[in-house]
Design a protein around this motif. Structure first.
Motif, PDB file in Angstrom:
ATOM      1  N   GLU A 164      60.121  54.288  31.706  1.00  0.00           N
ATOM      2  CA  GLU A 164      59.985  53.032  32.719  1.00  0.00           C
ATOM      3  C   GLU A 164      60.032  51.866  32.059  1.00  0.00           C
ATOM      4  O   GLU A 164      60.411  50.641  32.606  1.00  0.00           O
ATOM      5  N   HIS A 165      59.950  51.880  30.336  1.00  0.00           N
ATOM      6  CA  HIS A 165      59.894  50.841  29.867  1.00  0.00           C
ATOM      7  C   HIS A 165      61.546  50.316  29.277  1.00  0.00           C
ATOM      8  O   HIS A 165      61.692  49.254  28.615  1.00  0.00           O
ATOM      9  N   GLY A 166      62.433  51.101  29.613  1.00  0.00           N
ATOM     10  CA  GLY A 166      63.923  50.825  28.943  1.00  0.00           C
ATOM     11  C   GLY A 166      64.188  51.321  27.626  1.00  0.00           C
ATOM     12  O   GLY A 166      63.117  51.539  26.796  1.00  0.00           O
ATOM     13  N   ILE A 167      65.082  50.838  27.216  1.00  0.00           N
ATOM     14  CA  ILE A 167      65.594  51.012  25.705  1.00  0.00           C
ATOM     15  C   ILE A 167      65.460  49.745  24.937  1.00  0.00           C
ATOM     16  O   ILE A 167      65.063  49.828  23.694  1.00  0.00           O
ATOM     17  N   GLY A 168      66.174  48.687  25.502  1.00  0.00           N
ATOM     18  CA  GLY A 168      66.094  47.444  24.770  1.00  0.00           C
ATOM     19  C   GLY A 168      66.289  47.581  23.607  1.00  0.00           C
ATOM     20  O   GLY A 168      67.605  47.995  22.907  1.00  0.00           O
ATOM     21  N   LEU A 169      65.696  46.866  22.670  1.00  0.00           N
ATOM     22  CA  LEU A 169      65.876  46.656  21.074  1.00  0.00           C
ATOM     23  C   LEU A 169      65.166  47.817  20.544  1.00  0.00           C
ATOM     24  O   LEU A 169      65.710  48.779  19.584  1.00  0.00           O
ATOM     25  N   ALA A 170      64.078  48.397  20.664  1.00  0.00           N
ATOM     26  CA  ALA A 170      63.240  49.232  20.085  1.00  0.00           C
ATOM     27  C   ALA A 170      63.710  50.560  20.080  1.00  0.00           C
ATOM     28  O   ALA A 170      63.578  51.660  19.417  1.00  0.00           O
ATOM     29  N   LYS A 171      64.344  51.092  21.109  1.00  0.00           N
ATOM     30  CA  LYS A 171      64.862  52.371  21.204  1.00  0.00           C
ATOM     31  C   LYS A 171      66.157  52.649  21.044  1.00  0.00           C
ATOM     32  O   LYS A 171      66.654  53.715  21.128  1.00  0.00           O
ATOM     33  N   ALA A 172      66.928  51.532  20.770  1.00  0.00           N
ATOM     34  CA  ALA A 172      68.550  51.640  20.588  1.00  0.00           C
ATOM     35  C   ALA A 172      68.845  52.621  19.655  1.00  0.00           C
ATOM     36  O   ALA A 172      69.783  53.343  20.082  1.00  0.00           O
ATOM     37  N   PRO A 173      68.355  52.570  18.667  1.00  0.00           N
ATOM     38  CA  PRO A 173      68.654  53.415  17.511  1.00  0.00           C
ATOM     39  C   PRO A 173      68.414  55.097  17.795  1.00  0.00           C
ATOM     40  O   PRO A 173      69.203  55.842  17.355  1.00  0.00           O
ATOM     41  N   TYR A 174      67.628  55.288  18.863  1.00  0.00           N
ATOM     42  CA  TYR A 174      67.464  56.781  19.287  1.00  0.00           C
ATOM     43  C   TYR A 174      68.323  57.238  20.435  1.00  0.00           C
ATOM     44  O   TYR A 174      68.448  58.613  20.651  1.00  0.00           O
ATOM     45  N   LEU A 175      69.025  56.260  21.005  1.00  0.00           N
ATOM     46  CA  LEU A 175      69.897  56.493  22.298  1.00  0.00           C
ATOM     47  C   LEU A 175      70.693  57.808  21.784  1.00  0.00           C
ATOM     48  O   LEU A 175      70.903  58.814  22.867  1.00  0.00           O
ATOM     49  N   PRO A 176      71.409  57.971  20.790  1.00  0.00           N
ATOM     50  CA  PRO A 176      72.206  59.074  20.535  1.00  0.00           C
ATOM     51  C   PRO A 176      71.495  60.566  20.603  1.00  0.00           C
ATOM     52  O   PRO A 176      72.301  61.427  20.430  1.00  0.00           O
ATOM     53  N   ILE A 177      70.211  60.400  20.187  1.00  0.00           N
ATOM     54  CA  ILE A 177      69.464  61.706  20.363  1.00  0.00           C
ATOM     55  C   ILE A 177      69.555  62.499  21.590  1.00  0.00           C
ATOM     56  O   ILE A 177      69.720  63.713  21.941  1.00  0.00           O
ATOM     57  N   GLU A 178      69.657  61.587  22.692  1.00  0.00           N
ATOM     58  CA  GLU A 178      69.516  61.977  24.123  1.00  0.00           C
ATOM     59  C   GLU A 178      70.919  62.067  24.605  1.00  0.00           C
ATOM     60  O   GLU A 178      71.459  62.978  25.307  1.00  0.00           O
ATOM     61  N   GLN A 179      71.890  61.071  24.355  1.00  0.00           N
ATOM     62  CA  GLN A 179      73.174  60.974  25.100  1.00  0.00           C
ATOM     63  C   GLN A 179      74.209  61.115  24.168  1.00  0.00           C
ATOM     64  O   GLN A 179      74.263  60.669  23.133  1.00  0.00           O
ATOM     65  N   SER A 180      75.381  61.630  24.912  1.00  0.00           N
ATOM     66  CA  SER A 180      76.428  62.097  24.032  1.00  0.00           C
ATOM     67  C   SER A 180      77.340  60.845  23.633  1.00  0.00           C
ATOM     68  O   SER A 180      77.106  59.666  24.403  1.00  0.00           O
ATOM     69  N   GLU A 181      77.959  60.815  22.703  1.00  0.00           N
ATOM     70  CA  GLU A 181      79.004  59.917  22.263  1.00  0.00           C
ATOM     71  C   GLU A 181      79.842  59.303  23.655  1.00  0.00           C
ATOM     72  O   GLU A 181      80.065  57.999  23.821  1.00  0.00           O
ATOM     73  N   LYS A 182      80.322  60.194  24.205  1.00  0.00           N
ATOM     74  CA  LYS A 182      81.097  59.931  25.367  1.00  0.00           C
ATOM     75  C   LYS A 182      80.497  59.133  26.536  1.00  0.00           C
ATOM     76  O   LYS A 182      80.928  58.207  27.046  1.00  0.00           O
ATOM     77  N   LEU A 183      79.139  59.466  26.783  1.00  0.00           N
ATOM     78  CA  LEU A 183      78.495  58.811  27.633  1.00  0.00           C
ATOM     79  C   LEU A 183      77.898  57.437  27.339  1.00  0.00           C
ATOM     80  O   LEU A 183      78.126  56.523  28.265  1.00  0.00           O
ATOM     81  N   ILE A 184      77.780  57.303  26.156  1.00  0.00           N
ATOM     82  CA  ILE A 184      77.224  55.882  25.380  1.00  0.00           C
ATOM     83  C   ILE A 184      78.664  55.223  25.765  1.00  0.00           C
ATOM     84  O   ILE A 184      78.722  53.944  26.092  1.00  0.00           O
ATOM     85  N   ALA A 185      79.792  55.718  25.411  1.00  0.00           N
ATOM     86  CA  ALA A 185      80.910  54.966  25.406  1.00  0.00           C
ATOM     87  C   ALA A 185      81.570  54.326  26.913  1.00  0.00           C
ATOM     88  O   ALA A 185      81.865  53.522  27.234  1.00  0.00           O
TER      89      ALA A 185
END
Ligand SMILES: Cc1cc2nc3c(=O)[nH]c(=O)nc-3n(C[C@H](O)[C@H](O)[C@H](O)COP(=O)(O)OP(=O)(O)OC[C@H]3O[C@@H](n4cnc5c(N)ncnc54)[C@H](O)[C@@H]3O)c2cc1C
Length: 474
Positions: A424-445
């Protein structure tokens, strides 16, 4: 604490031009430029970011927002939308300087339609005030972030906010029927509908919900309402430890019971709440706060009572007898975040979700990683949804590296258990570095391609959601 992303900063001449144009277009009373005044808009409740913006626009109308986003495109100066500033991941934090566009003064409830069960509101309406207003009409707007006394609908929509009642009623997305959104450049886009059903074209409204101020600035929201539940019952279940409480949640959920909330507090959190003056039985090392509503309430309360008192580690189970007792129980839940904050000089609150049945395993993993890194932690949250806030606490800045290791380990454990990095808190700045742990490069692109459709020059809330070279590599 949070490494800042690499973002393009506007030139001094572009900033000067933007300030002049904003004052000319909106009038000086709606544009703050003094650094002391602007500094209070530099971050949110996360404390992330913190660059003082060069100007703050206090928008009062859609036209103010439109003119601001026209000037943003013309001058190339970035802009950060801002509502109540209670965000926990730095969504409204400033990283490139530029403009903050505050929509708090746009706080009119434009319509409450009792027949079609909807409300049309501006983004600055405080969530708790909307609750009170619609409840006077026997209607109900379920999303209830615990910050509801100060967060606003614009921020709730941008973060897809949840809250305790999400267990039964779902999160903000389920209640946003349509939006009016101003895009960079100043065009106004209406999306969605006023009907309960509707599948015309892509669901662009749903794309905007949870977009964390990176695609457009909301100036109106059409919100779905439901009839106000007639009766509510609240139950407090005390346990010897958090594992017993976690096991009780798993039993409730697998028993097919859907109360409107199941909130969990671990031992450290219970002690923090006690220390803040709320009397809680000394034997309790964890608790569940459960609330049910709707028809056949008595039977449901009986079933809940028998399930939560049946497992090991039960200390006591009490049902609130009246509205004032209910309010007292919830007051303890609402002040809990601040009570935990008092336990140490520094606190970072994570907001992960695991499948509900994995809560006991997640709690065990948190305990193990806390021990491994020797970091103090407190866990509470919306256990019915599997959405827990794991708080890391420390006093000495030198401990920061081990806290960061513990956070990364928590993120990896969450994904291993089939969960997701934010409930519920979103990714913002704090979690941006961890996004690739969950999402593929393709999904981020793909998401970055979508961002370019709305904001090709990356002027709207730059540095958010997506990892950048300035972030720690994961
Ligand atoms: C004590 C406490 C308890 C909390 N409990 C919960 C909880 O139970 N559930 C929960 O979900 N969250 C909770 N939160 C987090 C926070 O309150 C939510 O994320 C909330 O939705 C943020 O709303 P806001 O108005 O403060 O938005 P802000 O923090 O101002 O902004 C949040 C995001 O929205 C964007 N934004 C703001 N206005 C607009 C607009 N008009 N158009 C487009 N984008 C915009 C910003 O750029 C930013 O990315 C809690 C926070 C605190 C401090």
């Amino acid at each position: 604490m949070f490494p800042l992303p690499e973002v393009v900063k506007p030139s001094a001449s572009a900033i000067d031009k933007a300030k002049i144009e904003l004052e000319r277009a909106l009038g000086p009373s709606k544009v703050l430029t003094l650094p002391e005044a602007c500094a209070t808009y530099s971050t949110d409740d996360s404390g992330a970011g913190g660059v003082t913006p060069d100007a703050v626009v206090l928008a009062e109308t859609t036209e103010d927002v439109r003119k601001t986003l026209e000037i943003v495109e013309k001058t190339g100066v970035p802009v950060v939308p801002r509502a109540g500033g209670t965000g926990r991941t730095g969504g409204a934090a400033v990283v490139a300087g530029g403009i903050v566009l505050a929509t708090s003064a746009m706080k009119r409830v434009l319509e409450i339609d009792r027949t079609n069960l909807l409300a049309v509101v501006e983004p600055g309406v405080v969530t708790g005030e909307l609750h009170a207003l619609v409840e006077k009409e026997a209607l109900f707007y379920p999303p209830d972030p615990n910050s509801l006394d100060s967060c606003q609908i614009g921020g709730n929509v941008a973060e897809n906010a949840g809250g305790p009642r999400a267990f039964k009623y779902g999160v903000t997305r389920e209640y946003v029927l349509g939006l009016e959104t101003v895009l960079v450049g100043g065009s106004i886009l209406s999306t969605g509908r006023r009907t309960t059903k509707g599948v015309t074209g892509y669901d662009v409204t749903a794309l905007f919900v949870g977009s964390e101020g990176t695609l457009g600035v909301f100036t109106k929201a059409i919100l779905k309402l439901v009839p106000k539940p007639q009766a509510i019952a609240t139950i407090l279940a005390l346990y010897s430890d958090v594992n017993a409480a976690g096991a009780s949640v798993a039993r409730l959920v697998s028993g097919g019971i859907v109360p409107r909330c199941i909130e969990m507090l671990d031992g450290i959190t219970v002690q923090a709440v006690r220390s803040s003056g709320v009397p809680i039985d000394d034997r309790a090392g964890a608790l569940l706060l459960i609330e049910a509503d709707g028809p056949a309430l008595e039977r449901e309360v009986e079933r809940i009572g028998s399930i939560v008192s049946s497992g090991p580690g039960v200390v006591d189970v009490v049902a609130a007898q009246d509205a004032s007792q209910r309010a007292r129980l919830w007051a303890a839940r609402k002040m809990m975040s601040h009570a935990v904050r008092k336990l140490a000089k520094f606190k970072l609150s994570e907001d992960i979700v695991v499948p509900r049945t994995k809560i006991p395993e997640l709690l065990a993993r948190v305990e193990a990683l806390g021990q491994k890194e020797n970091v103090k932690h407190a866990t509470y949250g919306h256990a019915g949804d599997g959405n827990l806030h794991v708080n890391f606490l420390w006093d000495d800045p030198a401990e920061e590296p081990k806290v960061l290791r513990a956070i990364e380990a928590l993120m990896r454990a969450t994904i291993e258990l089939g969960g997701t990095l934010s409930g519920e808190h979103g990714i913002g700045l704090a979690k941006a570095p961890y996004l690739p742990i969950e999402q593929s490069e393709k999904l981020i692109a793909v998401q970055q391609d979508l961002k370019r459709v709305f904001d090709p020059k990356n002027l709207l809330n730059p540095g958010k959601i997506f990892p950048s070279p300035g972030h720690r590599a994961c």
